[in-house]
Design an enzyme around this catalytic site. Structure first.
Site, PDB file in Angstrom:
ATOM      1  N   ASP A  38       6.406  -0.694  16.198  1.00  0.00           N
ATOM      2  CA  ASP A  38       6.611   0.703  16.567  1.00  0.00           C
ATOM      3  C   ASP A  38       6.476   0.787  18.089  1.00  0.00           C
ATOM      4  OD1 ASP A  38       7.041   1.666  14.010  1.00  0.00           O
ATOM      5  OD2 ASP A  38       4.911   2.014  13.636  1.00  0.00           O
ATOM      6  N   GLU A  43      22.815   7.992   8.882  1.00  0.00           N
ATOM      7  CA  GLU A  43      22.389   6.616   9.145  1.00  0.00           C
ATOM      8  C   GLU A  43      22.727   5.738   7.949  1.00  0.00           C
ATOM      9  OE1 GLU A  43      18.410   6.353  10.834  1.00  0.00           O
ATOM     10  OE2 GLU A  43      18.050   4.533   9.675  1.00  0.00           O
ATOM     11  N   ARG A  84      19.663   8.523   5.556  1.00  0.00           N
ATOM     12  CA  ARG A  84      19.099   9.781   6.028  1.00  0.00           C
ATOM     13  C   ARG A  84      20.057  10.504   6.962  1.00  0.00           C
ATOM     14  NH1 ARG A  84      13.846   6.706   8.670  1.00  0.00           N
ATOM     15  NH2 ARG A  84      15.033   5.099   9.710  1.00  0.00           N
ATOM     16  N   ARG A 112      -1.783  10.947  -0.819  1.00  0.00           N
ATOM     17  CA  ARG A 112      -2.672  11.903  -0.176  1.00  0.00           C
ATOM     18  C   ARG A 112      -2.901  13.052  -1.154  1.00  0.00           C
ATOM     19  NH1 ARG A 112      -0.016  13.282   5.324  1.00  0.00           N
ATOM     20  NH2 ARG A 112      -0.606  11.299   6.270  1.00  0.00           N
ATOM     21  N   ARG A 142      18.328  -6.689   9.680  1.00  0.00           N
ATOM     22  CA  ARG A 142      19.054  -5.638   9.003  1.00  0.00           C
ATOM     23  C   ARG A 142      19.598  -4.728  10.099  1.00  0.00           C
ATOM     24  NH1 ARG A 142      22.013  -4.948   4.729  1.00  0.00           N
ATOM     25  NH2 ARG A 142      21.858  -2.895   3.774  1.00  0.00           N
ATOM     26  N   ARG A 180       0.863  -1.158   0.000  1.00  0.00           N
ATOM     27  CA  ARG A 180       0.000   0.000   0.000  1.00  0.00           C
ATOM     28  C   ARG A 180       0.909   1.220   0.000  1.00  0.00           C
ATOM     29  NH1 ARG A 180      -2.356   2.816   3.982  1.00  0.00           N
ATOM     30  NH2 ARG A 180      -0.761   1.983   5.340  1.00  0.00           N
ATOM     31  N   TYR A 221       8.322  -6.079  13.510  1.00  0.00           N
ATOM     32  CA  TYR A 221       8.694  -4.685  13.299  1.00  0.00           C
ATOM     33  C   TYR A 221       7.729  -3.800  14.091  1.00  0.00           C
ATOM     34  CZ  TYR A 221      10.038  -0.660  10.328  1.00  0.00           C
ATOM     35  OH  TYR A 221      10.475   0.545   9.841  1.00  0.00           O
TER      36      TYR A 221
HETATM   37  N1  UDP Z   1      10.847   4.381   1.821  1.00  0.00           N
HETATM   38  C1  UDP Z   1      11.200   4.865   0.575  1.00  0.00           C
HETATM   39  N2  UDP Z   1      11.650   6.161   0.474  1.00  0.00           N
HETATM   40  C2  UDP Z   1      11.749   6.995   1.547  1.00  0.00           C
HETATM   41  C3  UDP Z   1      11.382   6.500   2.813  1.00  0.00           C
HETATM   42  C4  UDP Z   1      10.946   5.180   2.927  1.00  0.00           C
HETATM   43  O1  UDP Z   1      11.132   4.158  -0.420  1.00  0.00           O
HETATM   44  O2  UDP Z   1      12.161   8.161   1.383  1.00  0.00           O
HETATM   45  C5  UDP Z   1      10.385   2.969   1.935  1.00  0.00           C
HETATM   46  C6  UDP Z   1      11.565   2.009   2.126  1.00  0.00           C
HETATM   47  O3  UDP Z   1      11.284   0.809   1.417  1.00  0.00           O
HETATM   48  C7  UDP Z   1      11.562   1.762   3.615  1.00  0.00           C
HETATM   49  C8  UDP Z   1      10.084   1.823   3.961  1.00  0.00           C
HETATM   50  O4  UDP Z   1       9.552   2.801   3.046  1.00  0.00           O
HETATM   51  O5  UDP Z   1      12.142   0.531   3.934  1.00  0.00           O
HETATM   52  C9  UDP Z   1       9.787   2.214   5.405  1.00  0.00           C
HETATM   53  O6  UDP Z   1      10.490   3.394   5.721  1.00  0.00           O
HETATM   54  P1  UDP Z   1      10.220   4.288   7.023  1.00  0.00           P
HETATM   55  O7  UDP Z   1      11.132   5.447   6.971  1.00  0.00           O
HETATM   56  O8  UDP Z   1       8.762   4.564   7.096  1.00  0.00           O
HETATM   57  O9  UDP Z   1      10.567   3.298   8.205  1.00  0.00           O
HETATM   58  P2  UDP Z   1      11.684   3.358   9.360  1.00  0.00           P
HETATM   59  O10 UDP Z   1      12.957   2.909   8.739  1.00  0.00           O
HETATM   60  O11 UDP Z   1      11.770   4.781   9.807  1.00  0.00           O
HETATM   61  O12 UDP Z   1      11.182   2.419  10.404  1.00  0.00           O
END
Ligand code: UDP
Length: 371
Positions: free
Chosen positions: A355, A302, A282, A178, A251, A174, A353
């Site tokens: 939160d 990171e 990031r 928005r 990971r 999904r 996973y």
């Molecule tokens: N994702 C992406 N581009 C972005 C941020 C996230 O494609 O700029 C995808 C990527 O596959 C990632 C997933 O969304 O593994 C979940 O990322 P999110 O940042 O929501 O999760 P977090 O790592 O912060 O738990």
């Protein structure tokens, strides 16, 4: 009958262990918490650098729609008005996340929802016949080429360390689109960072609870087990069983943190670098989680990383192979010989996973069953 010094030994002083320990202590149980790290809080722990709360194990933004969880945490701390609105940087150009009208304007210059929908339909057209078998196909099927190449492909391949064609489609089953100018990353009802930082939450949860840090459970397992009638284990489930059925995959991440002699580096708490050639995913600028006005700033890059014995397990890899192995470990944990003594819970023991709100919800559910 053996007499025990404690009713519960909690292995792991992260959020799951903290909630359980709080609740058990509250009902009059004698609880000892141990953690191999030299601090409590697990991955929500923050280190103060230059007067700034640094999210030492990655960005944590509390968000939930669960009223019970929200009320629960608010007994211990209040929350600030932080709303996560990460920015994506692709080849020096900035895009808003999650995918919303701002993003569509930045990508294609479209200014109305109708124009944006028409553009996405046009982008999807070549891939509409696909029956997506992997993440790349899934992303193209849902949003087309521009969105995929600018904001998803590079980031995802770095994050998971393999080509998007080898990543299961379900990871982005999904893709929320928005059609409003709303940069809030989450849809949840409540969101924020604890006033005073995450350690304030952890410290409040552990108030009046005996905690020993720097204690490795496996180095003295028999002796530690002997202290308590029951043991809540929140570490890696495979490690508990000495990996005898095989190793679950994770990971990992590697962080590079620096203090900068300037007030403001990037103007946002989170900037994602979505191109493949930038090695980190990031940059966090921690002061912006708390609207900090300090003279200096602290930033963290990171880097996703292979998991090994020498680094931390951050993300479970819930593909079919690992999930099958997990089921085997769960069956083992359910055997009476373990059931009598041990409880399992948290992100590492459940291999989920979670939160933070999921973690608290799961800990409260365990508490209700157990106490
Ligand atoms: N994702 C992406 N581009 C972005 C941020 C996230 O494609 O700029 C995808 C990527 O596959 C990632 C997933 O969304 O593994 C979940 O990322 P999110 O940042 O929501 O999760 P977090 O790592 O912060 O738990």
């Amino acid at each position: 009958m053996a007499t025990f010094q404690y009713d519960y030994l909690v292995v792991g002083a992260g959020l799951f262990g903290a909630v359980f320990a709080r609740e058990a202590t509250q009902t009059g149980k004698r609880v000892l918490v141990i953690d191999k790290r030299c601090h409590t809080g697990g991955n929500i722990y923050c280190e103060q650098i230059a007067g700034i709360n640094v999210h030492k194990y990655g960005a944590h933004i509390f968000h939930t729609s669960n009223q019970e969880v929200w009320d629960y945490v608010n007994q211990f701390v209040s929350f600030n008005r932080y709303v996560n609105s990460p920015i994506a940087n692709y080849r020096g150009k900035l895009y808003n996340l999650p995918f919303n009208m701002n993003t569509f304007y930045q990508l294609w210059g479209v200014t109305t929802p109708d124009e944006a929908k028409a553009k996405i339909e046009e982008q999807r057209a070549p891939f509409k016949h696909l029956d997506p078998q992997n993440l790349e196909e899934q992303a193209l099927f849902l949003g087309g080429k521009d969105l995929y190449e600018t904001l998803i492909k590079g980031y995802t391949e770095k994050q998971w360390g393999r080509p998007a064609t080898q990543i299961p489609a379900f990871i982005i089953k999904r893709l929320p689109f928005r059609f409003t100018f709303d940069n809030n990353y989450f849809n949840d009802l409540y969101q924020g960072i604890p006033n005073g930082g995450y350690n304030a939450l952890t410290n409040a949860l552990f108030e009046g609870v005996e905690v020993r840090t720097g204690v490795n459970y496996f180095e003295n397992k028999a002796e530690l087990d002997g202290l308590a009638e029951r043991v809540l284990y929140t570490g890696k489930i495979d490690e508990f069983f000495d990996c005898k059925l095989g190793q679950l995959e994770y990971r990992s991440l590697h962080f590079e943190t620096e203090v900068l002699e300037r007030e403001n580096f990037q103007g946002n708490a989170v900037v994602n670098y979505t191109e493949k050639s930038v090695p980190y995913t990031r940059i966090l600028e921690h002061k912006h989680f708390e609207f900090g006005t300090q003279e200096k700033t602290v930033v963290t890059r990171e880097y996703p990383h292979e998991f090994s014995k020498d680094n931390e397990p951050y993300y479970p890899i819930n593909d079919n192979v690992n999930n099958r192995l997990l089921e085997q470990y769960k069956a083992l944990a359910n055997e009476p010989v373990y059931q009598q003594k041990y409880l399992f819970g948290g992100r590492l023991a459940d291999y989920k996973y979670y939160d933070m709100d999921d973690t608290i919800e799961a800990a409260l559910a365990l508490t209700k069953r157990e106490l």
